[in-house]
Design a protein around this motif. Structure first.
Motif, mmCIF file in Angstrom:
data_model
loop_
_atom_site.group_PDB
_atom_site.id
_atom_site.type_symbol
_atom_site.label_atom_id
_atom_site.label_comp_id
_atom_site.label_asym_id
_atom_site.label_seq_id
_atom_site.Cartn_x
_atom_site.Cartn_y
_atom_site.Cartn_z
ATOM 1 N N GLU A 422 0.848 -1.197 0.000
ATOM 2 C CA GLU A 422 0.000 0.000 0.000
ATOM 3 C C GLU A 422 0.884 1.248 0.000
ATOM 4 O O GLU A 422 1.855 1.343 0.742
ATOM 5 C CB GLU A 422 -0.902 -0.018 1.232
ATOM 6 N N ILE A 423 0.541 2.214 -0.838
ATOM 7 C CA ILE A 423 1.307 3.451 -0.941
ATOM 8 C C ILE A 423 0.534 4.584 -0.270
ATOM 9 O O ILE A 423 -0.628 4.840 -0.608
ATOM 10 C CB ILE A 423 1.578 3.820 -2.416
ATOM 11 N N ASP A 424 1.180 5.236 0.678
ATOM 12 C CA ASP A 424 0.559 6.370 1.366
ATOM 13 C C ASP A 424 1.663 7.330 1.799
ATOM 14 O O ASP A 424 2.411 7.058 2.733
ATOM 15 C CB ASP A 424 -0.247 5.895 2.580
ATOM 16 N N HIS A 425 1.752 8.441 1.086
ATOM 17 C CA HIS A 425 2.802 9.422 1.374
ATOM 18 C C HIS A 425 2.301 10.551 2.283
ATOM 19 O O HIS A 425 2.949 11.589 2.381
ATOM 20 C CB HIS A 425 3.333 10.024 0.074
ATOM 21 N N THR A 426 1.163 10.356 2.921
ATOM 22 C CA THR A 426 0.635 11.401 3.806
ATOM 23 C C THR A 426 1.669 11.759 4.874
ATOM 24 O O THR A 426 2.133 10.879 5.600
ATOM 25 C CB THR A 426 -0.662 10.929 4.494
ATOM 26 N N PRO A 427 2.061 13.035 4.968
ATOM 27 C CA PRO A 427 3.102 13.406 5.935
ATOM 28 C C PRO A 427 2.642 13.183 7.384
ATOM 29 O O PRO A 427 1.460 13.318 7.705
ATOM 30 C CB PRO A 427 3.314 14.901 5.661
ATOM 31 N N ILE A 428 3.571 12.782 8.216
ATOM 32 C CA ILE A 428 3.307 12.682 9.653
ATOM 33 C C ILE A 428 4.305 13.590 10.373
ATOM 34 O O ILE A 428 5.334 13.979 9.817
ATOM 35 C CB ILE A 428 3.459 11.230 10.165
ATOM 36 N N GLU A 429 3.961 13.978 11.595
ATOM 37 C CA GLU A 429 4.852 14.854 12.359
ATOM 38 C C GLU A 429 6.197 14.163 12.580
ATOM 39 O O GLU A 429 6.278 12.945 12.682
ATOM 40 C CB GLU A 429 4.209 15.198 13.712
ATOM 41 N N ARG A 430 7.234 14.985 12.670
ATOM 42 C CA ARG A 430 8.570 14.439 12.874
ATOM 43 C C ARG A 430 8.594 13.639 14.174
ATOM 44 O O ARG A 430 8.152 14.110 15.225
ATOM 45 C CB ARG A 430 9.613 15.558 12.928
ATOM 46 N N ILE A 431 9.116 12.401 14.050
ATOM 47 C CA ILE A 431 9.153 11.541 15.231
ATOM 48 C C ILE A 431 10.323 11.937 16.139
ATOM 49 O O ILE A 431 11.286 12.569 15.691
ATOM 50 C CB ILE A 431 9.261 10.052 14.822
ATOM 51 N N LYS A 432 10.237 11.556 17.395
ATOM 52 C CA LYS A 432 11.312 11.868 18.352
ATOM 53 C C LYS A 432 12.470 10.878 18.213
ATOM 54 O O LYS A 432 13.615 11.226 18.483
ATOM 55 C CB LYS A 432 10.762 11.833 19.777
ATOM 56 N N GLY A 433 12.124 9.620 17.846
ATOM 57 C CA GLY A 433 13.185 8.645 17.619
ATOM 58 C C GLY A 433 13.201 7.484 18.587
ATOM 59 O O GLY A 433 14.185 6.742 18.671
ATOM 60 N N GLU A 434 12.112 7.279 19.312
ATOM 61 C CA GLU A 434 12.058 6.131 20.226
ATOM 62 C C GLU A 434 11.708 4.880 19.422
ATOM 63 O O GLU A 434 10.774 4.874 18.622
ATOM 64 C CB GLU A 434 10.991 6.363 21.310
ATOM 65 N N VAL A 435 12.450 3.791 19.658
ATOM 66 C CA VAL A 435 12.236 2.527 18.955
ATOM 67 C C VAL A 435 12.092 1.417 19.983
ATOM 68 O O VAL A 435 12.915 1.283 20.890
ATOM 69 C CB VAL A 435 13.412 2.200 18.003
ATOM 70 N N THR A 436 11.027 0.608 19.833
ATOM 71 C CA THR A 436 10.793 -0.507 20.752
ATOM 72 C C THR A 436 10.482 -1.775 19.961
ATOM 73 O O THR A 436 9.591 -1.770 19.100
ATOM 74 C CB THR A 436 9.616 -0.196 21.689
ATOM 75 N N PHE A 437 11.227 -2.836 20.241
ATOM 76 C CA PHE A 437 10.924 -4.176 19.716
ATOM 77 C C PHE A 437 10.343 -4.979 20.872
ATOM 78 O O PHE A 437 10.979 -5.111 21.923
ATOM 79 C CB PHE A 437 12.195 -4.844 19.203
ATOM 80 N N ASP A 438 9.129 -5.486 20.693
ATOM 81 C CA ASP A 438 8.452 -6.205 21.776
ATOM 82 C C ASP A 438 8.162 -7.642 21.328
ATOM 83 O O ASP A 438 7.242 -7.896 20.559
ATOM 84 C CB ASP A 438 7.146 -5.474 22.109
ATOM 85 N N ASN A 439 8.994 -8.590 21.822
ATOM 86 C CA ASN A 439 8.825 -10.020 21.506
ATOM 87 C C ASN A 439 8.688 -10.280 20.006
ATOM 88 O O ASN A 439 7.776 -10.969 19.545
ATOM 89 C CB ASN A 439 7.610 -10.599 22.241
ATOM 90 N N VAL A 440 9.617 -9.735 19.266
ATOM 91 C CA VAL A 440 9.576 -9.839 17.788
ATOM 92 C C VAL A 440 10.256 -11.126 17.346
ATOM 93 O O VAL A 440 11.380 -11.435 17.736
ATOM 94 C CB VAL A 440 10.270 -8.625 17.145
#
Length: 677
Positions: A422-440
């Motif tokens: 699926e293609i969706d280029h709708t802009p989102i607010e700049r992220i802060k940069g927190e990354v979480t992997f949960d039982n991946v």
């Protein structure tokens, strides 16, 4: 839902501009109609004006118009042109016997076979098998022109009319050709755009499973084959069928019986086309497939030529290529045999049957005296019959190209039918940069998991390094974060948002990456930094290059920042290309930056510059580093040690050294290796 057939989809593409097609078809019909007037005009000239002097004449008292001729101090006029004002003096018939022309003083049947005799110095002709006779006079050849004189003007008018019609037809033919050719190229432009757009939306797994050469063949070779369909084959078929339809209409206007004989031959063409499609389609599918394999083999050989030559495998590689090339040749030979056996022979056979029927018809005695066919009709029919086989030959000769295009189209549509992201280029607010992997947990194939119940958290602005032996899952983590793939189990969150709830384009809006083997695009130094994104100004790109220290070698180039760059930046060293990729990442200012073993191929001298560039990149953003050289990640806020897809150690460099675990052993081995070097 069942997908439309290849033919139907090709037809839908052809109808993408109905207005252009409609105008082109109108021009074609007009042009064909005008061209096909030729034999009818020729028939009129022959029957009414050339052979037409052999008809009934009348003697009139005076020459009062251009239709009246003077002969032997008398005035004659065709009986068909007699007017009320003409004063009639007698009836005559003008006929030819062998090489002699006779003016018979009586109206006798025009289909009479005459025999002239001299009786008491008077000329007498016998007709109706000698049963009747009439007085006649021989017309010398030198005086024959007098009887043709009234026909010169109408013949000139008819020829001028035909010339005018041909010139008008030429204009419509030009418009038809221009419109169809432009429309055909427009179709291919649209199709190639659709294919390339589709390629850009395919999941990463599609490219992993297929060689680049095979995909390239579909975008280039297959669409080029389809181009020939629209540019040449389609025009030939449309032109041919309309032309043949016009000819059949003309034939029916001339003689229904003869036209019906010709009409019976057309189903033979349709049956042959069905037969040809069955076998040619089979051969062409194999040919196109092998052609893709050849492209893939060539592409791989070019990319790996240094390895092939270094390990002296050129002979083996040549043998592999020859096997593919030989298979391609064998099936091409079958296609040629099929075409040679059927295409050209078929048209000749149909032409032969048609002319045999034509000769039989004229030679038979099924025609009664009232149905005798005139010379003009005979000429017109032969002309139309000859013209009928011109488009027929062109159509049959285009069948190989048609089948190639049909098979190529099937391969292209197969690509277009692949499931897209699926293609969706709708802009989102700049992220802060927190990354979480949960039982991946993640596996590329079935249940062969690369990552197993992996959990960790990266806070905004933190630099986290991932280390481990080959196959431990380092690059897989980055592939998941970038959403090149999605995990089978667990969730990945960015700033607390489940990344699967965002489109792949939205996830990538604020994430940058620097790969181990940086790719440099053809263009200029500056275009490789901006990637032609209007949001990245020239000043911003140059500032990024200077920030990572790339200006030290760029400003020595003849054109500096506008220096042309060849394929993959081969004029630059590995370290210089890496600095360009760092500058590219910096110019786009991502909130999260991934360095995928970005220092693995860097020499010790360049490592200092790269390390300094990494420190600049780390400012104000989250940085995830896949590290091979442990010396480059000593200042990381967190180091995660992986083994077989699981975290076995975590901590800072100093903490892990003190723990005397796997990390310490890897670090110790690298240090010993450096000392030994």
């Amino acid at each position: 839902m069942r997908k439309p057939s290849t033919e139907k989809r090709l037809f839908q593409y052809a109808l993408s501009s109905k207005k252009t097609i409609s105008v082109a078809l109108i021009c074609l019909i007009v042009a064909v109609g005008l061209e096909l007037t030729g034999p009818l005009i020729a028939k009129t000239i022959i029957d009414n004006h050339i052979v037409g002097i052999q008809t009934h004449w009348v003697e009139v008292e005076e020459q009062n118009d251009n239709d009246t001729i003077s002969y032997d101090n008398r005035f004659f006029k065709k009986a068909s042109r007699l007017e009320e004002k003409d004063q009639l003096l007698g009836y005559y018939t003008f006929l030819q016997s062998n090489r002699q022309y006779y003016l018979i003083e009586e109206q006798i049947p025009l289909d009479s076979s005459i025999q002239a005799t001299t009786d008491n110095e008077s000329l007498v002709v016998h007709y109706n098998n000698g049963m009747n006779s009439a007085s006649a006079e021989s017309v010398p050849i030198r005086d024959l022109y007098r009887f043709f004189q009234p026909e010169i003007h109408p013949i000139a008018l008819l020829l001028a009319l035909y010339l005018g019609l041909i010139l008008i037809a030429a204009i419509f033919q030009y418009l038809k050709t221009y419109l169809l050719q432009v429309h055909a190229n427009k179709i291919i432009q649209r199709m190639r755009n659709d294919v390339f757009k589709k390629v850009e939306t395919l999941p990463m797994n599609y490219f992993v499973k297929r060689p680049a050469g095979k995909i390239l063949a579909r975008v280039t070779n297959d669409t080029e084959a389809i181009k020939e369909l629209y540019v040449k084959v389609l025009e030939t078929f449309v032109n041919g069928f309309i032309y043949m339809t016009g000819i059949m209409i003309a034939l029916f206007l001339l003689n229904r019986t003869l036209a019906t004989i010709c009409l019976v031959l057309l189903p033979i063409l349709l049956l042959f086309m069905k037969f040809y499609k069955k076998y040619a389609g089979k051969y062409n599918r194999i040919i196109r497939s092998v052609n893709s394999e050849i492209n893939a083999s060539i592409n791989e050989s070019i990319q790996t030529m240094p390895i092939i030559q270094a390990f002296r495998r050129t002979k083996e590689r040549q043998e592999e290529f020859e096997q593919l090339n030989d298979r391609h040749y064998r099936y091409q030979k079958k296609m040629i045999a099929l075409s040679a056996l059927t295409s050209f022979n078929l048209v000749n056979a149909i032409r032969g049957v048609a002319f045999v029927g034509f000769l039989w018809f004229f030679g038979s005695r099924s025609l009664n005296a009232e149905a005798v066919i005139s010379t003009g009709l005979l000429y017109a029919f032969v002309d139309y019959l000859t013209r009928l086989f011109e488009p027929l030959t062109q159509i049959v000769n285009q069948l190989p190209q048609l089948e190639q295009a049909r098979v190529a189209a099937g391969r292209v549509f197969e690509l277009l039918d692949e499931e897209s992201e699926e293609i969706d280029h709708t802009p989102i607010e700049r992220i802060k940069g927190e990354v979480t992997f949960d039982n991946v947990s993640f596996a590329y194939e079935n249940d062969d998991y690369i990552l197993n119940n992996l959990s960790f958290r990266v806070t905004p602005g933190e630099t986290v390094a991932f280390v481990g032996h080959t196959g431990s899952g380092k690059s897989s983590i980055m592939n998941l974060l970038f959403r090149f793939y999605d995990p089978q189990k667990g969730t990945i969150k960015i700033d607390g948002m489940d990344s699967s709830t965002l489109s792949r384009q939205q996830v990538r809006q604020h994430i940058g990456i620097v790969l181990q083997d940086p790719f440099i695009f053809t263009g200029t130094v500056l275009s490789n930094i901006t990637l032609n994104d209007p949001a990245i100004t020239r000043e911003k790109a140059i500032a990024a290059l200077k920030a990572v220290g790339a200006d030290q070698f760029i400003e020595k180039l003849p054109k500096q920042y506008d220096e042309p760059v060849g394929e993959n930046g081969s004029q630059f060293s590995t370290g210089q290309r890496q600095l360009l990729s760092f500058a590219r990442a910096l110019a786009f200012d991502p909130a999260i930056l991934i360095l995928d073993e970005a220092t693995a191929n860097i020499d010790t001298e360049t490592e200092g510059m790269i390390q300094e560039a990494m420190n600049i990149l780390a400012e104000g953003r989250t940085m995830l580093v896949i590290a091979h050289r442990l010396s480059t990640i000593q200042h990381a806020d967190q180091i995660i040690v992986l083994e077989k897809g699981q975290i076995i150690e975590t901590g800072t460099h100093d903490q892990l050294i003190k723990a005397d675990g796997n990390y310490y052993q890897m670090y110790k081995m690298q240090q010993n290796g450096l000392k030994a070097g």
